[in-house]
Design a protein around this motif. Sequence first.
Motif: not given
Length: 145
Positions: A25-44
């Motif tokens: 929210d402050d415009g700083h880069y931070t680490l965020a956890s992700s369960a994945g996304w469809e584009v990556k799933n298709v590629t895999l």
Amino acid sequence: MKKDDVPQQGGLAAGCREVNYAVDDDGHYTLASSAGWEVKNVTLRQAWGTIVERLEQELKHIKAGHASALSYHMLKYQMDVPLLSQYTGISRWRVRRHLQPKVFQRLSEKYLLRYAELFGISVDELQTVPEVPDLTLEQFEDREL
């Protein structure tokens, strides 16, 4: 992408989470956890499909007597000669020779154990190949969250 927009679509990651950079929210880069996304799933899925097809081709090659069982296991574990050489400590030229069926059949227990330990299989499993690939795309698609 904003931290709240990090995809959480699950997929082939089998419940594993990955870390991505996102903007807070402050415009700083931070680490965020992700369960994945469809584009990556298709590629895999496409990549695993290609690997399964190559395994099928390699089985035909082995049954025709053009390669040893070692070539199947290398492909299954996504290794090439330099990488297998590095992990086993066996010189590249020897690994290449071991890919020849007649040479592989005469290998000493010393070399067979090194390969088997690396792949996490028994020497008997190393010396044989299945009738059909024992790695299927369905195994990975079943891991959907």
